[in-house]
Design a protein around this motif. Structure first.
Motif, PDB file in Angstrom:
ATOM      1  N   VAL A  22     -29.342  19.660 -46.050  1.00 43.43           N
ATOM      2  CA  VAL A  22     -29.923  20.913 -46.535  1.00 43.43           C
ATOM      3  C   VAL A  22     -30.968  21.438 -45.561  1.00 43.43           C
ATOM      4  O   VAL A  22     -31.000  22.637 -45.241  1.00 43.43           O
ATOM      5  N   LYS A  23     -31.819  20.547 -45.077  1.00 45.31           N
ATOM      6  CA  LYS A  23     -32.870  20.955 -44.137  1.00 45.31           C
ATOM      7  C   LYS A  23     -32.265  21.546 -42.868  1.00 45.31           C
ATOM      8  O   LYS A  23     -32.692  22.606 -42.398  1.00 45.31           O
ATOM      9  N   ASN A  24     -31.275  20.860 -42.311  1.00 47.27           N
ATOM     10  CA  ASN A  24     -30.636  21.332 -41.070  1.00 47.27           C
ATOM     11  C   ASN A  24     -29.846  22.623 -41.284  1.00 47.27           C
ATOM     12  O   ASN A  24     -29.855  23.510 -40.432  1.00 47.27           O
ATOM     13  N   LEU A  25     -29.172  22.706 -42.418  1.00 48.25           N
ATOM     14  CA  LEU A  25     -28.270  23.836 -42.661  1.00 48.25           C
ATOM     15  C   LEU A  25     -29.007  25.101 -43.093  1.00 48.25           C
ATOM     16  O   LEU A  25     -28.709  26.199 -42.587  1.00 48.25           O
ATOM     17  N   TYR A  26     -29.966  24.959 -44.017  1.00 50.12           N
ATOM     18  CA  TYR A  26     -30.569  26.131 -44.643  1.00 50.12           C
ATOM     19  C   TYR A  26     -32.047  26.380 -44.307  1.00 50.12           C
ATOM     20  O   TYR A  26     -32.518  27.509 -44.444  1.00 50.12           O
TER      21      TYR A  26
END
Length: 239
Positions: free
Chosen positions: A124-128
């Protein structure tokens, strides 16, 4: 009169904030549903790194090549699970036991605080989101992690994570990393090679795959042992 006007203003602000949150929630739900089946074209962290480099007037090119999970060796899949999240198949996005241990460790240690993020949270951190540590990001990360966990299965989370994780300067995803460091496809990575890549994940700018230090070699061998302790490829059948 002043009191009524103030209450009306507060009500308008609350309604506006509610509408903004509803739009954002709808946007992330649609995007997460889309990424359940469509390869991720790029991540917010890739964009962040590109913008930072542009502002600093540095040359920065991104190596990124999406591959399906079946095109990634089981050794690579297991190496990141062993290194980053050994309870991956058990939790629903958060490992509260590891979080508690991390908080206790950080209270006693004067070193840089260590986190206890699961693979789901890191995805989630990397993607969004963005990579600057802050309570704001952490708060936003919670509902997005629950969203991803409820829409995607564990295999999809692992697939996206392996494809957007950073493995070096401008190198994103295991296919680009395998080609750059070992001149082979991700499906041909050995346990030793996969464990070295996984050992770089805390910070690939410090833990360099091309020139691993003693600490990184120690972690590499630890990861290899953990993969065996977890049951090797058989672990992936649980996902």
């Amino acid at each position: 009169m002043i009191g009524r006007a103030f209450h009306r203003l507060l009500r308008k602000i609350a309604v506006t904030i509610g509408k903004i949150l509803a739009v954002l929630a709808g946007f992330y739900i649609i995007l997460t549903l889309l990424f359940m089946v469509v390869p991720v074209p790029f991540s917010s962290y890739m964009a962040q790194r590109k913008i930072e480099s542009w502002l600093q007037r540095k040359d920065y090119s991104i190596e990124y090549d999406w591959v399906n999970l079946k095109q990634i060796s089981w050794q690579m899949q297991m190496a990141v699970i062993a290194a980053e999240d050994q309870k991956f198949e058990q939790h629903f996005g958060f490992d509260f036991q590891s979080i508690e241990k991390a908080l206790q460790r950080n209270e006693k240690s004067k070193r840089k605080p260590r986190g206890a993020s699961t693979i789901s949270q890191q995805t989630v951190k990397n993607l969004y989101l963005w990579h600057e540590a802050s309570w704001t990001r952490k708060v936003i990360e919670v509902p997005l992690t629950l969203l991803v966990e409820n829409i995607w299965d564990k295999s999809r989370i692992l697939e996206v994570y392996l494809n957007i994780a950073e493995f070096g300067y401008g190198i994103f995803g295991v296919e680009a990393a395998a080609q750059y460091y070992f001149h082979k496809s991700a499906n041909l990575l050995t346990l030793q090679e996969a464990s070295l890549l996984a050992a770089s994940l805390p910070n690939p700018h410090i833990f360099k795959v091309k020139s691993p230090n003693a600490a990184m070699r120690t972690r590499q061998h630890w990861i290899m042992r953990q993969v065996q302790n977890l049951g090797g490829a058989a672990y992936l059948d649980k996902l």
